[in-house]
Design a protein around this motif. Sequence first.
Motif, PDB file in Angstrom:
ATOM      1  N   SER A   1       0.804  -1.223   0.000  1.00 43.23           N
ATOM      2  CA  SER A   1       0.000   0.000   0.000  1.00 43.23           C
ATOM      3  C   SER A   1       0.839   1.276   0.000  1.00 43.23           C
ATOM      4  O   SER A   1       0.338   2.336  -0.376  1.00 43.23           O
ATOM      5  N   LYS A   2       2.100   1.210   0.450  1.00 40.54           N
ATOM      6  CA  LYS A   2       2.920   2.423   0.494  1.00 40.54           C
ATOM      7  C   LYS A   2       3.694   2.658  -0.802  1.00 40.54           C
ATOM      8  O   LYS A   2       4.493   3.582  -0.883  1.00 40.54           O
ATOM      9  N   TYR A   3       3.474   1.797  -1.796  1.00 40.69           N
ATOM     10  CA  TYR A   3       4.165   1.945  -3.072  1.00 40.69           C
ATOM     11  C   TYR A   3       3.178   2.279  -4.184  1.00 40.69           C
ATOM     12  O   TYR A   3       1.982   1.975  -4.093  1.00 40.69           O
ATOM     13  N   THR A   4       3.693   2.873  -5.244  1.00 43.53           N
ATOM     14  CA  THR A   4       2.858   3.098  -6.425  1.00 43.53           C
ATOM     15  C   THR A   4       2.604   1.766  -7.122  1.00 43.53           C
ATOM     16  O   THR A   4       3.368   0.811  -6.968  1.00 43.53           O
ATOM     17  N   ARG A   5       1.545   1.727  -7.901  1.00 43.60           N
ATOM     18  CA  ARG A   5       1.264   0.502  -8.668  1.00 43.60           C
ATOM     19  C   ARG A   5       2.409   0.174  -9.608  1.00 43.60           C
ATOM     20  O   ARG A   5       2.734  -0.996  -9.836  1.00 43.60           O
ATOM     21  N   SER A   6       3.027   1.223 -10.139  1.00 45.49           N
ATOM     22  CA  SER A   6       4.127   1.016 -11.070  1.00 45.49           C
ATOM     23  C   SER A   6       5.281   0.294 -10.405  1.00 45.49           C
ATOM     24  O   SER A   6       5.850  -0.651 -10.955  1.00 45.49           O
ATOM     25  N   LYS A   7       5.636   0.729  -9.162  1.00 44.87           N
ATOM     26  CA  LYS A   7       6.749   0.089  -8.464  1.00 44.87           C
ATOM     27  C   LYS A   7       6.406  -1.337  -8.085  1.00 44.87           C
ATOM     28  O   LYS A   7       7.232  -2.243  -8.221  1.00 44.87           O
ATOM     29  N   VAL A   8       5.196  -1.553  -7.608  1.00 51.67           N
ATOM     30  CA  VAL A   8       4.777  -2.915  -7.252  1.00 51.67           C
ATOM     31  C   VAL A   8       4.806  -3.801  -8.489  1.00 51.67           C
ATOM     32  O   VAL A   8       5.271  -4.949  -8.449  1.00 51.67           O
ATOM     33  N   ARG A   9       4.327  -3.251  -9.609  1.00 55.35           N
ATOM     34  CA  ARG A   9       4.277  -4.025 -10.848  1.00 55.35           C
ATOM     35  C   ARG A   9       5.664  -4.515 -11.257  1.00 55.35           C
ATOM     36  O   ARG A   9       5.821  -5.632 -11.729  1.00 55.35           O
ATOM     37  N   LYS A  10       6.677  -3.673 -11.043  1.00 53.94           N
ATOM     38  CA  LYS A  10       8.042  -4.063 -11.413  1.00 53.94           C
ATOM     39  C   LYS A  10       8.576  -5.196 -10.551  1.00 53.94           C
ATOM     40  O   LYS A  10       9.482  -5.918 -10.959  1.00 53.94           O
ATOM     41  N   MET A  11       8.020  -5.348  -9.353  1.00 58.72           N
ATOM     42  CA  MET A  11       8.502  -6.382  -8.439  1.00 58.72           C
ATOM     43  C   MET A  11       7.723  -7.680  -8.550  1.00 58.72           C
ATOM     44  O   MET A  11       8.085  -8.685  -7.936  1.00 58.72           O
ATOM     45  N   LEU A  12       6.665  -7.675  -9.332  1.00 60.59           N
ATOM     46  CA  LEU A  12       5.839  -8.875  -9.448  1.00 60.59           C
ATOM     47  C   LEU A  12       6.539  -9.967 -10.240  1.00 60.59           C
ATOM     48  O   LEU A  12       7.244  -9.682 -11.209  1.00 60.59           O
ATOM     49  N   PRO A  13       6.377 -11.226  -9.841  1.00 60.20           N
ATOM     50  CA  PRO A  13       6.966 -12.337 -10.604  1.00 60.20           C
ATOM     51  C   PRO A  13       6.316 -12.432 -11.976  1.00 60.20           C
ATOM     52  O   PRO A  13       5.076 -12.380 -12.081  1.00 60.20           O
ATOM     53  N   PRO A  14       7.082 -12.578 -13.035  1.00 54.90           N
ATOM     54  CA  PRO A  14       6.526 -12.523 -14.396  1.00 54.90           C
ATOM     55  C   PRO A  14       5.380 -13.499 -14.647  1.00 54.90           C
ATOM     56  O   PRO A  14       4.376 -13.139 -15.263  1.00 54.90           O
ATOM     57  N   ASP A  15       5.513 -14.726 -14.155  1.00 53.66           N
ATOM     58  CA  ASP A  15       4.507 -15.745 -14.464  1.00 53.66           C
ATOM     59  C   ASP A  15       3.152 -15.454 -13.837  1.00 53.66           C
ATOM     60  O   ASP A  15       2.116 -15.885 -14.359  1.00 53.66           O
ATOM     61  N   PHE A  16       3.149 -14.767 -12.698  1.00 53.88           N
ATOM     62  CA  PHE A  16       1.890 -14.525 -11.987  1.00 53.88           C
ATOM     63  C   PHE A  16       1.585 -13.039 -11.826  1.00 53.88           C
ATOM     64  O   PHE A  16       0.729 -12.655 -11.030  1.00 53.88           O
ATOM     65  N   ALA A  17       2.273 -12.207 -12.578  1.00 52.40           N
ATOM     66  CA  ALA A  17       2.152 -10.759 -12.375  1.00 52.40           C
ATOM     67  C   ALA A  17       0.704 -10.280 -12.507  1.00 52.40           C
ATOM     68  O   ALA A  17       0.192  -9.558 -11.633  1.00 52.40           O
ATOM     69  N   TYR A  18       0.047 -10.665 -13.587  1.00 54.78           N
ATOM     70  CA  TYR A  18      -1.315 -10.182 -13.829  1.00 54.78           C
ATOM     71  C   TYR A  18      -2.263 -10.646 -12.731  1.00 54.78           C
ATOM     72  O   TYR A  18      -3.078  -9.865 -12.217  1.00 54.78           O
ATOM     73  N   ILE A  19      -2.152 -11.913 -12.343  1.00 53.39           N
ATOM     74  CA  ILE A  19      -3.072 -12.469 -11.348  1.00 53.39           C
ATOM     75  C   ILE A  19      -2.874 -11.791  -9.993  1.00 53.39           C
ATOM     76  O   ILE A  19      -3.840 -11.419  -9.318  1.00 53.39           O
ATOM     77  N   ILE A  20      -1.613 -11.630  -9.585  1.00 55.06           N
ATOM     78  CA  ILE A  20      -1.344 -10.998  -8.288  1.00 55.06           C
ATOM     79  C   ILE A  20      -1.845  -9.556  -8.285  1.00 55.06           C
ATOM     80  O   ILE A  20      -2.446  -9.089  -7.306  1.00 55.06           O
ATOM     81  N   GLU A  21      -1.611  -8.859  -9.390  1.00 53.54           N
ATOM     82  CA  GLU A  21      -2.078  -7.473  -9.467  1.00 53.54           C
ATOM     83  C   GLU A  21      -3.595  -7.403  -9.344  1.00 53.54           C
ATOM     84  O   GLU A  21      -4.136  -6.509  -8.676  1.00 53.54           O
ATOM     85  N   GLU A  22      -4.283  -8.343  -9.942  1.00 51.98           N
ATOM     86  CA  GLU A  22      -5.744  -8.380  -9.816  1.00 51.98           C
ATOM     87  C   GLU A  22      -6.177  -8.607  -8.374  1.00 51.98           C
ATOM     88  O   GLU A  22      -7.116  -7.991  -7.886  1.00 51.98           O
ATOM     89  N   LEU A  23      -5.453  -9.497  -7.686  1.00 50.71           N
ATOM     90  CA  LEU A  23      -5.854  -9.881  -6.335  1.00 50.71           C
ATOM     91  C   LEU A  23      -5.543  -8.821  -5.291  1.00 50.71           C
ATOM     92  O   LEU A  23      -6.240  -8.724  -4.277  1.00 50.71           O
ATOM     93  N   ILE A  24      -4.486  -8.032  -5.487  1.00 51.07           N
ATOM     94  CA  ILE A  24      -4.106  -7.058  -4.455  1.00 51.07           C
ATOM     95  C   ILE A  24      -4.587  -5.648  -4.768  1.00 51.07           C
ATOM     96  O   ILE A  24      -4.383  -4.733  -3.971  1.00 51.07           O
ATOM     97  N   THR A  25      -5.258  -5.466  -5.920  1.00 47.37           N
ATOM     98  CA  THR A  25      -5.740  -4.137  -6.313  1.00 47.37           C
ATOM     99  C   THR A  25      -7.233  -4.035  -6.064  1.00 47.37           C
ATOM    100  O   THR A  25      -8.002  -4.915  -6.484  1.00 47.37           O
ATOM    101  N   GLU A  26      -7.648  -2.992  -5.374  1.00 51.54           N
ATOM    102  CA  GLU A  26      -9.078  -2.769  -5.148  1.00 51.54           C
ATOM    103  C   GLU A  26      -9.759  -2.456  -6.474  1.00 51.54           C
ATOM    104  O   GLU A  26      -9.254  -1.652  -7.272  1.00 51.54           O
ATOM    105  N   LYS A  27     -10.931  -3.082  -6.690  1.00 51.05           N
ATOM    106  CA  LYS A  27     -11.660  -2.884  -7.947  1.00 51.05           C
ATOM    107  C   LYS A  27     -13.078  -2.414  -7.627  1.00 51.05           C
ATOM    108  O   LYS A  27     -13.996  -3.220  -7.463  1.00 51.05           O
ATOM    109  N   PRO A  28     -13.290  -1.120  -7.523  1.00 51.69           N
ATOM    110  CA  PRO A  28     -14.621  -0.607  -7.168  1.00 51.69           C
ATOM    111  C   PRO A  28     -15.686  -0.941  -8.204  1.00 51.69           C
ATOM    112  O   PRO A  28     -16.875  -0.978  -7.884  1.00 51.69           O
ATOM    113  N   GLU A  29     -15.237  -1.208  -9.447  1.00 51.87           N
ATOM    114  CA  GLU A  29     -16.227  -1.483 -10.496  1.00 51.87           C
ATOM    115  C   GLU A  29     -16.811  -2.890 -10.390  1.00 51.87           C
ATOM    116  O   GLU A  29     -17.824  -3.200 -11.016  1.00 51.87           O
TER     117      GLU A  29
END
Length: 659
Positions: free
Chosen positions: A125-153
């Motif tokens: 939560s203390k990092y920008t999405r961009s910085k977190v995205r750079k640290m995500l493991p390539p194979d699961f990057a999209y899935i992890i980003e979906e799970l840890i990002t709030e989606k009001p829609e």
Amino acid sequence: MEKNHLHYLEQLSEQYPTISKASAEIINLQAILNLPKGTEHFLSDIHGEYEAFSHVLKNGSGAVRKKIDDVFGRSLSEADKAVLATIIYYPREKIELVKKTEEDMDSWYKVTLYRLIEVCKTVSSKYTRSKVRKMLPPDFAYIIEELITEKPEVLNKEAYYDAIVDTIVNLGQTEEFILELATLIQHLAVDHLHIIGDIYDRGPGAHLIMDRLMKYHSLDIQWGNHDIIWMGAAVGQLACIATVIRNSIRYDNLDMIEEGYGINMLPLATFAMSTYADDPCDIFVFKQLGDATRTVSESSLIRKMHKAISIIRFKLEGQLIKKWPEYGMQDRLLLEKIDYEHGTIELDGEVYPLRDCNFPTVDPENPYQLTEEELAVMMRFRSSFLHCDKLQKHMRLMLKKGNMYKVYNGNLLYHGSVPLNEDGTFRKVNIYGTEYWGRELFDVLESYVRKAFFSTDMKEKEKGADLMWYIWTAPYSPLYGRKKMATFERYYIDCPDTWVEPKNCYYELINQPQIAEMILHEFGLYGKNIHIINGHVPVHRLKGESPVKCDGKVIIIDGGFSRTYRKRTGIAGYTLIFNSYGLTLTAHDPFESAETAVKDGVDIVSRREAVELVDRRILVGDTDVGKRMKERIRDLRDLISAYQEGALPELESSNYIVY
């Protein structure tokens, strides 16, 4: 607008060719400035204790467990929180253990995933999405980003996340996913790691620590004197090579040299068996400070090797002292002070009997000359150290991430000391004919270290290599800071008074606020909440000594990571955390083993020794990185003005050339 600045803006315009792109970057940077600063983790004097180091790195000196407490509070039991922490530290090992007792693994996987996701949300939560995205493991990057990002829609969030988790479990990817999440949490919990020197010697796993640091996401290293001697060995300096081999034998770590770095000890063993065949090599003189179980013949051989390399070391050190009289270490020319006929040595007007009087390779008329056999052994070692690919990679990391000191976010980091005179002034130190003191002394020593590796001037390269031995052991080296290194006396003289290594007066004077401020000012630090953070000299907690000195301006974090120090310090190391709330110094109890941590959920028992909280939460904008961001924002604003005033043409998208 000045011509030079306009030229700089022209270059900047290549990256931000329009007002909208420059504005977007300003908005992005301004948002980052208002985020809480990342957590900095400080460790010192690790001395090859890989398992303890690895665990402290995994738990972030309690930072991970604190995040678990923040997320789950009382909604989870202490036992469940301990299990979750162990999964984050040792995911693969813990899963294998759970499999032996858990009947419904799919349910366990799902519960564990949800808990890890919640922790991951908090630490990210203390990092920008961009910085977190750079640290995500390539194979699961999209899935992890979906799970840890709030989606009001998303209206039915529970069903949405359940579907993702169910798919992960059904596809049999849960274990790898948990592993990647655990690693991500560790990385996000600690933004930057500082190693304040002495990775090498004493413990058996320095090569493993260096392997781990090679992969670490963000770190810096302040060289310690034990690191410098290994760096000297890596460039082929013979006295440095003899020293690291002697240290490894003394602390029972030959496996690290032989198996860790693939350097063959056979030349030394063969030479020692031949030269000292009839020499018992007194077990009390040439003992090893370890608990390895050996046969009588193995112990005898190790002692002979120990004696052989020690004599070679004393000779090579004497050669350097004579070669460079400006080192000012003539009082350490000890082999020429021996009365070989009577088996005594005269030091400071006192005559002492020697505990060992057999010196078959020493010529009393020329005591520092190596025999042909000794030289052959050392040249074999020199070739091995120079051509050890793994060692050279580790030293490149030392050079890339390492320095003699570092100024970082209001803290001055160095391993040992700043040489001082008794009156509190900076000590002037002669380095190859020129006197240096304070910050300049650190700078010139670092320049020579780098020359040893990179200079094309062979004389300068040689001076750099030799100076690394000086930095390791000299009285006024910032990384040693003692009057002498009493290795010879401990071996040969049965008088503890001669073993004393008096410390530079820095260690007394640093308790005075004006001295600490003088040093901080010398390195460009002014104002409140600035500190000196160093290690090198263990803090004797059992004697009531405090690691926090000088009204909190000085923090010494060497608390005895090395097993050999623990009886004296009473703990197994200090570490320091600097986050957006302030500084927390933590004392650690000894770490039993990774196996026990996995099996019983046992963490290192840590206690907060001191805390310095700030009046308001520290933001990225308050850090060194934040200052650079503010400069960038100013430049981007100037760029926008240049576009608006017509000083520079704004490039529309239609002007781009597509290749």
